[in-house]
Scaffold this active site. Structure first.
Site, short mmCIF file in Angstrom:
data_model
loop_
_atom_site.label_atom_id
_atom_site.label_comp_id
_atom_site.label_asym_id
_atom_site.label_seq_id
_atom_site.Cartn_x
_atom_site.Cartn_y
_atom_site.Cartn_z
N TYR A 1 15.14 -10.23 9.55
CA TYR A 1 15.25 -11.68 9.78
C TYR A 1 16.64 -12.03 10.31
CZ TYR A 1 15.35 -16.68 8.97
OH TYR A 1 15.48 -18.03 9.15
N TRP B 1 15.75 -17.11 -0.55
CA TRP B 1 15.17 -16.85 0.77
C TRP B 1 14.39 -15.53 0.74
CZ3 TRP B 1 13.54 -19.68 4.37
CH2 TRP B 1 13.22 -19.15 5.62
N GLU C 1 11.49 -23.22 5.03
CA GLU C 1 12.72 -23.82 4.51
C GLU C 1 12.41 -24.84 3.41
OE1 GLU C 1 15.73 -22.88 4.88
OE2 GLU C 1 15.68 -21.70 6.72
#
Length: 181
Positions: free
Chosen positions: A17, A47, A39
């Site tokens: 990522y 995350w 998000e």
């Protein structure tokens, strides 16, 4: 987020990522919707949790197809609330459906989500946050900041000495254009 440049490289989830997505400009509506949805769902969580559940979200939210999600009804809401592959939070589920409806309207008013972002760029971070709060659901300051930074609308995704910074820079993220780089 220069700390991300320290911990992400080589990590099985964060690494790819960080190296190929974070801070890189995107135009595809499904990718933008995915990023916004992830998000929003990350609020209060790590995350890494979102990256682990990413494929679950993709399956649960029809491949992040805005048109399909915008038409979700009560049966879909119940299905999502029962899906252990995603974050089962009613406010976040409602926000995803509402935000898909907003993105559909942005096609009419601005030509699409990416065009809407471009029409408002560059804005100072505080103005972006106000705009997102007015336009979308469940988009506070941190969510808006991370969303915009992850797509190159705000600087700070990578340190300048990070190899991912150089790769992202070659794609001319919006913040670089606005800064005259």
């Amino acid at each position: 987020m220069s700390g991300y440049c320290d911990i992400a490289p080589g990590h099985p989830l964060h690494g790819p990522y960080h190296d190929r997505e974070y801070g890189f400009p995107q135009r595809d509506e499904a990718v933008l919707f995915e990023r916004l949805l992830l998000e929003i769902n990350q609020a209060g969580l790590s995350w890494e949790t979102m990256l682990k559940k990413r494929e679950g979200f993709r399956a649960a939210y029809s491949g992040f197809d805005v048109d399909t999600v915008a038409l979700y009804g009560e049966e879909d809401r119940a299905r999502l609330m029962a899906d252990a592959g995603i974050i089962r939070n009613r406010l976040k589920v409602e926000a995803a459906i509402h935000n898909a409806q907003v993105i559909r309207r942005l096609r009419t008013t601005h030509g699409g989500f990416a065009a809407w972002l471009d029409a408002h760029h560059p804005l100072p971070k505080a103005d972006w946050i106000k705009l997102f709060k007015k336009t979308f659901r469940f988009t506070g300051g941190e969510i808006t900041n991370e969303f915009l930074m992850s797509l190159g609308y705000l600087p700070g995704a990578h340190r300048e000495d990070c190899p991912a910074f150089r790769r992202a820079s070659k794609q001319r993220p919006p913040w670089m254009i606005a800064a005259g780089h």
